[in-house]
Design a protein around this motif. Structure first.
Motif: not given
Length: 287
Positions: A139, A143, A148, A171, A175, A178-179, A184, A199, A204
């Motif tokens: 991960v 990231t 991805r 991460t 992360l 991203i999410v 996260a 995801a 993600l």
């Protein structure tokens, strides 16, 4: 695929560099230790930095795809635990004091962090193609990539909490952007598996494909499309997006204004406009 394992004059043991076609501007960096489920050893981190640095400097390369050997059921099973144990033992071996042991460990961690960050620092876009399990250090790797993609049977787990360590290779820093912080935090604090559809729902991954073969073919097609565009515009877009993620809007606008002030009057711009007017495919100069 066409193998470019000696692209930088170095033979790699933990990964392989290849191209879909001999003249493709897309290069694959493939994790290639299926017997260990592509676990991440100190040698892997050294080779990853060397491979990414080589491709970043290679004018033939416009886009990088980070993938893993299709013979493994894992994209990566994470850090190679015996190597982690060895690193801890080495750091604490006969130090003058606990502080000296901690300093040695700090340097080791920073070296691993730098290797993962090479994916983000690379001026070329890096696309991650994930199949199977993507755990822990896996991960961290994805990231640090720009986009991805995964197969339907892929799953993701920030597993460090289950081996009594705090994830320290990126991460926890990347992360959340991203999410989202809540997703996260929940992933990192529980270590649970997140399936492909979940995801995608949390951002993600961008797309989910039915099989490993479809994943690689589709990601290659996306990468080739990106590679056909002006390399100056593509690298500039990545640089501005990465910079703007960690700055205010005003700072980001100032950065892109400065960037374009130096790059806008390029031969690529003239070629793009001429090709558009003449309804032909543009041909851009190498970086």
């Amino acid at each position: 695929m066409s193998s470019d394992n000696n692209n930088s004059g170095v033979t790699f043991e933990t990964l392989e560099i290849s191209r879909p076609e001999p003249n493709s501007r897309v290069f694959h960096v493939t994790l290639n230790r299926p017997s260990t489920h592509n676990s991440l050893t100190p040698l892997f981190f050294t080779e990853l930095s060397a491979a990414v640095s080589s491709l970043d400097a290679d004018p033939r390369c416009h886009v990088i795809v980070l993938a893993s050997s299709l013979s493994s059921p894992f994209f990566s099973s994470g850090l190679h635990l015996p190597s982690l144990s060895s690193m801890l033992t080495s750091s604490s071996s006969s130090p003058p004091s606990p502080a000296h042991a901690s300093h040695r460990l700090l340097l080791s961690i920073r070296s691993l962090q730098d290797s993962v960050s090479s994916l983000e620092r690379c001026s070329k876009p890096v696309l991650a193609a994930v199949h199977g399990g993507c755990i822990g250090g896996g991960v961290d790797l994805i990231t640090a990539c720009d986009v991805r993609f995964c197969t339907r049977e892929a799953y993701f787990s920030v597993k460090e909490v289950d081996v009594a360590i705090t994830a320290d290779l990126g991460t926890l820093q990347r992360l959340p952007t991203i999410v989202g912080y809540g997703n996260a935090f929940e992933m990192a604090i529980t270590g649970r598996r997140v399936g492909a559809e979940e995801a995608k729902a949390m951002g993600l991954v961008s797309r989910v494909f039915d099989s490993r073969e479809e994943l690689i073919q589709s990601v290659n097609k996306i990468a080739e499309e990106i590679a056909s565009k002006s390399p100056l515009a593509v690298t500039g877009t990545k640089a501005v997006l990465v910079k703007s993620r960690d700055t205010s809007v005003d700072q980001g606008l100032d950065y892109v204004a400065t960037w374009n002030a130096g790059m806008l009057m390029s031969s690529d711009l003239k070629e793009a406009v001429d090709a558009h007017l003449k309804k032909r495919k543009p041909v851009f100069a190498k970086l």
